[in-house]
Scaffold this active site. Structure first.
Site, PDB file in Angstrom:
ATOM      1  CD  GLU A   5      22.987  -3.019  10.835  1.00 38.57           C
ATOM      2  OE1 GLU A   5      22.240  -2.035  10.817  1.00 38.57           O
ATOM      3  OE2 GLU A   5      22.750  -4.079  10.219  1.00 38.57           O
ATOM      4  CB  ILE A  39      -0.933  -0.031   1.229  1.00 42.02           C
ATOM      5  CG1 ILE A  39      -1.936  -1.172   1.031  1.00 42.02           C
ATOM      6  CG2 ILE A  39      -1.651   1.302   1.432  1.00 42.02           C
ATOM      7  CD1 ILE A  39      -2.733  -1.527   2.236  1.00 42.02           C
ATOM      8  CB  CYS A  54      15.746   2.937  15.388  1.00 43.00           C
ATOM      9  SG  CYS A  54      17.225   3.229  14.406  1.00 43.00           S
ATOM     10  CG  ASN A  78      12.959   2.593   9.899  1.00 45.33           C
ATOM     11  OD1 ASN A  78      13.385   1.495   9.529  1.00 45.33           O
ATOM     12  ND2 ASN A  78      13.482   3.233  10.915  1.00 45.33           N
ATOM     13  CE  LYS A 109      19.948   1.114  30.137  1.00 46.59           C
ATOM     14  NZ  LYS A 109      19.830   2.542  30.527  1.00 46.59           N
ATOM     15  CD  GLU A 114      22.088  -1.900  14.716  1.00 45.93           C
ATOM     16  OE1 GLU A 114      21.565  -1.023  15.422  1.00 45.93           O
ATOM     17  OE2 GLU A 114      23.315  -2.005  14.567  1.00 45.93           O
ATOM     18  N   PRO A 155      12.731  -8.606   3.756  1.00 47.77           N
ATOM     19  CG  PRO A 155      12.332  -7.657   1.684  1.00 47.77           C
ATOM     20  CD  PRO A 155      12.440  -8.971   2.371  1.00 47.77           C
TER      21      PRO A 155
HETATM   22  P1  NAD Z   1       9.125  -5.410  13.950  1.00 44.56           P
HETATM   23  O1  NAD Z   1       9.926  -5.858  15.118  1.00 44.56           O
HETATM   24  O2  NAD Z   1       7.664  -5.501  14.020  1.00 44.56           O
HETATM   25  O3  NAD Z   1       9.562  -6.230  12.647  1.00 44.56           O
HETATM   26  C1  NAD Z   1      10.882  -6.238  12.184  1.00 44.56           C
HETATM   27  C2  NAD Z   1      11.078  -7.408  11.247  1.00 44.56           C
HETATM   28  O4  NAD Z   1      11.061  -8.621  11.981  1.00 44.56           O
HETATM   29  C3  NAD Z   1       9.991  -7.547  10.167  1.00 44.56           C
HETATM   30  O5  NAD Z   1      10.606  -7.908   8.943  1.00 44.56           O
HETATM   31  C4  NAD Z   1       9.143  -8.695  10.698  1.00 44.56           C
HETATM   32  O6  NAD Z   1       8.478  -9.413   9.700  1.00 44.56           O
HETATM   33  C5  NAD Z   1      10.196  -9.563  11.363  1.00 44.56           C
HETATM   34  N1  NAD Z   1       9.710 -10.474  12.396  1.00 44.56           N
HETATM   35  C6  NAD Z   1       8.656 -10.310  13.225  1.00 44.56           C
HETATM   36  N2  NAD Z   1       8.549 -11.372  14.062  1.00 44.56           N
HETATM   37  C7  NAD Z   1       9.566 -12.217  13.758  1.00 44.56           C
HETATM   38  C8  NAD Z   1      10.006 -13.477  14.278  1.00 44.56           C
HETATM   39  N3  NAD Z   1       9.378 -14.078  15.295  1.00 44.56           N
HETATM   40  N4  NAD Z   1      11.094 -14.047  13.724  1.00 44.56           N
HETATM   41  C9  NAD Z   1      11.769 -13.439  12.725  1.00 44.56           C
HETATM   42  N5  NAD Z   1      11.387 -12.255  12.194  1.00 44.56           N
HETATM   43  C10 NAD Z   1      10.312 -11.640  12.704  1.00 44.56           C
HETATM   44  O7  NAD Z   1       9.617  -3.919  13.653  1.00 44.56           O
HETATM   45  P2  NAD Z   1       9.005  -2.884  12.619  1.00 44.56           P
HETATM   46  O8  NAD Z   1       7.685  -2.428  13.140  1.00 44.56           O
HETATM   47  O9  NAD Z   1       9.107  -3.426  11.247  1.00 44.56           O
HETATM   48  O10 NAD Z   1      10.069  -1.692  12.727  1.00 44.56           O
HETATM   49  C11 NAD Z   1      10.039  -0.725  13.721  1.00 44.56           C
HETATM   50  C12 NAD Z   1      11.022  -1.075  14.822  1.00 44.56           C
HETATM   51  O11 NAD Z   1      12.335  -1.233  14.275  1.00 44.56           O
HETATM   52  C13 NAD Z   1      11.148   0.025  15.846  1.00 44.56           C
HETATM   53  O12 NAD Z   1      11.190  -0.532  17.132  1.00 44.56           O
HETATM   54  C14 NAD Z   1      12.473   0.673  15.509  1.00 44.56           C
HETATM   55  O13 NAD Z   1      13.090   1.337  16.573  1.00 44.56           O
HETATM   56  C15 NAD Z   1      13.269  -0.486  15.034  1.00 44.56           C
HETATM   57  N6  NAD Z   1      14.393  -0.044  14.199  1.00 44.56           N
HETATM   58  C16 NAD Z   1      15.665  -0.147  14.688  1.00 44.56           C
HETATM   59  C17 NAD Z   1      16.745   0.300  13.934  1.00 44.56           C
HETATM   60  C18 NAD Z   1      18.148   0.212  14.449  1.00 44.56           C
HETATM   61  O14 NAD Z   1      19.067   0.263  13.637  1.00 44.56           O
HETATM   62  N7  NAD Z   1      18.384   0.086  15.735  1.00 44.56           N
HETATM   63  C19 NAD Z   1      16.514   0.842  12.669  1.00 44.56           C
HETATM   64  C20 NAD Z   1      15.213   0.918  12.199  1.00 44.56           C
HETATM   65  C21 NAD Z   1      14.153   0.460  12.974  1.00 44.56           C
END
Ligand code: NAD
Length: 484
Positions: free
Chosen positions: A458, A27, A284, A153, A451, A250, A177
């Protein structure tokens, strides 16, 4: 459809489809329209990707670093040449304004490919002299098959930040992805092949968490790198640990940004805007707890609201737009829920936080003042354009309050006192600190959290340690002595 890819997955050097997989609609967040239809990876697709990756990696490990690096750098060049098209696709995938995607996504991915491509030839072990003429050497070896799992994101950037160091070290990659933004990584895979990467080394399989789970638990996978939320990170880290797999996590944050009375207010307001509203707050490392020393609180809020009123919210493809929609209706509802919660908790909504009534997932950037440490909007990651402004009196007090969180991704300070700036950086419990700046993430600098915000790093030379391992080889030059 506007952004329909050739097929859902990219496996063994080509696009592949398996319509038996559950359909996934893509979407466009700015309008709510379906711009592509994909299918989740079936077990057959996952199996094909693993088999191809394992076979290709064995050959790739025999390439010299120079040869591997050349392909990565060529990929970076092609990505830069196609920056416009890749940026438009990133905007379709995420809704982020083209003004951002044209300078922060494919370009950042290309930086990673160029950086690790440049580093590949210099990855070596070392020689260690021992007593009696004996010696040892170390060999830097790839880990094998690395699985990358992305958040929604920064889909192009994440695909490259994980792929580039993994490939530079001689690994194969399967990237899953986010189900919300499945399009960009396919283009990265396509361009890698065009640049000369042998088939099977960089595969993209689509799906929800269960597809990620199937990859993480497969015994043929040696490493898992996740970008996602803390709850997902805990699950994925535990699954990786069951097989003693290498892991990089991450994860999320609730980072503090501290503004002292002596700060340059204009710069501090710029930092607060960048660290809360860039990518509609979906970053993040955002500094979502803005601690402002009491003496400049009102001046800070006044300038902040004045400048927020100039935000250009509109068609993300219009180059003038600098604030886009939330990535999805689901994320919008989470953010609206927090705006309601903040008001119910007694915080003062200074501006924004209103749903824009038009197709797509739109909200105006929100600022809360008079926020206290115990409120949900100050404790939980919202991952949207909601800034919490908290008051403080002293340096000692603010460091303790800044660190009073389960997270530790980033932290920032605005002050004109040089020694205080470094004291603050030393005191912050965070993986990345910013002094009179916020949210820089150049590829040369390690990025990651402490933490609950994650483990591993990375980017930079530090990432090499997370995609390779050292083998030690002892060489005895004399006789082998045994006690009997
Ligand atoms: P999410 O945790 O919902 O999903 C992340 C990924 O994990 C998705 O591809 C999802 O399909 C997959 N996933 C979900 N459950 C899984 C499982 N049990 N086993 C394997 N894979 C699984 O996160 P989101 O909503 O896509 O992204 C937002 C989050 O990502 C926020 O908390 C943000 O802070 C974090 N983030 C962190 C960084 C960083 O570099 N630290 C960068 C960008 C986003």
């Amino acid at each position: 459809m506007k952004a329909q890819p050739t097929a859902s997955h990219f496996v063994n050097g080509r696009y592949v489809e398996d319509t038996a997989g559950t359909p996934m609609d893509v979407i466009y967040p700015a309008t709510g329209e379906v711009i592509a239809q994909l299918h989740e990876a079936t077990p057959a697709i996952i199996e094909e990707a693993i088999i191809a990756a394992k076979a290709a990696q064995k050959e790739w490990a025999k390439y010299s670093g120079t040869e591997r690096g050349r392909i990565l750098r060529r990929t970076a060049d092609i990505m830069r040449e196609r920056n416009h098209d890749l940026s438009v696709l990133e905007t379709y995938d995420t809704g982020k304004p083209y003004q951002e995607t044209s300078v922060a996504d494919a370009t950042s991915g290309a930086d990673a490919l160029e950086f690790f491509g440049g580093l590949a030839a210099s990855l070596t072990g070392e020689h260690i002299q021992l007593s009696g003429g004996d010696w040892a050497y170390t060999v830097r070896e790839p880990l094998g098959l690395c699985v990358g799992i992305g958040a929604w994101n920064y889909p192009t950037q994440i695909a490259c930040w994980k792929g580039a160091p993994a490939l530079a070290c001689g690994n194969a990659v399967i990237f899953k992805p986010s189900e919300t933004t499945p399009l960009c990584a396919l283009k990265v895979a396509e361009i890698l092949i065009e640049a000369g990467l042998p088939a099977g080394l960089y595969n993209v399989v689509q799906g929800m968490g269960a597809v990620g789970g199937a990859l993480v638990t497969d015994p043929r996978v040696e490493k898992v790198s996740l970008t996602g939320s803390v709850p997902t990170g805990k699950k994925v880290y535990a699954a990786a640990a069951a097989d003693m797999k290498h892991a990089t996590m991450e994860l999320g944050g609730k980072s503090p940004m501290v503004v002292f009375d002596d700060a340059n207010i204009e710069d501090a307001v710029s930092g607060a805007i960048l660290g809360n509203f860039y990518s509609s707050g979906q970053v993040c490392s955002n500094g979502t707890r803005v601690f402002v020393q009491k003496g400049i609180k009102e001046a800070f809020l006044k300038r902040l609201t004045e400048r927020l009123s100039t935000a250009i919210i509109g068609d993300p493809m219009d180059e003038a737009t600098n604030f886009g929609p939330m990535v999805s209706e689901n994320q919008l509802n989470i953010v609206l829920g927090y705006v309601e919660k903040g008001q119910a908790e007694g915080a003062r909504l200074v501006c924004g936080g209103t749903r824009i009534e038009q197709p797509g997932s739109w909200i105006t950037p929100a600022v809360f003042a008079d926020v206290t440490d115990d409120m949900a909007i100050a404790r939980e990651e919202i991952f949207g354009p909601v800034m919490s402004v908290l008051d403080f009196d002293t340096e000692e007090e603010v460091v303790a309050r800044a660190n009073d969180t389960e997270f530790g991704l980033a932290a920032g300070v605005y002050t004109s006192d040089l020694t205080r700036a470094h004291r603050m950086a030393a005191g912050f419990e965070a993986g990345t600190c910013f002094i009179n700046s916020y949210n820089d993430a150049p590829v040369e600098v390690p990025f990651g959290g402490v933490k609950a915000s994650g483990i591993g790093r990375e980017n930079s030379k530090a990432a090499i340690e997370h995609y390779s391992q050292l083998k030690s080889v002892y060489v005895r030059m004399g006789e082998t002595e045994a006690p009997f």
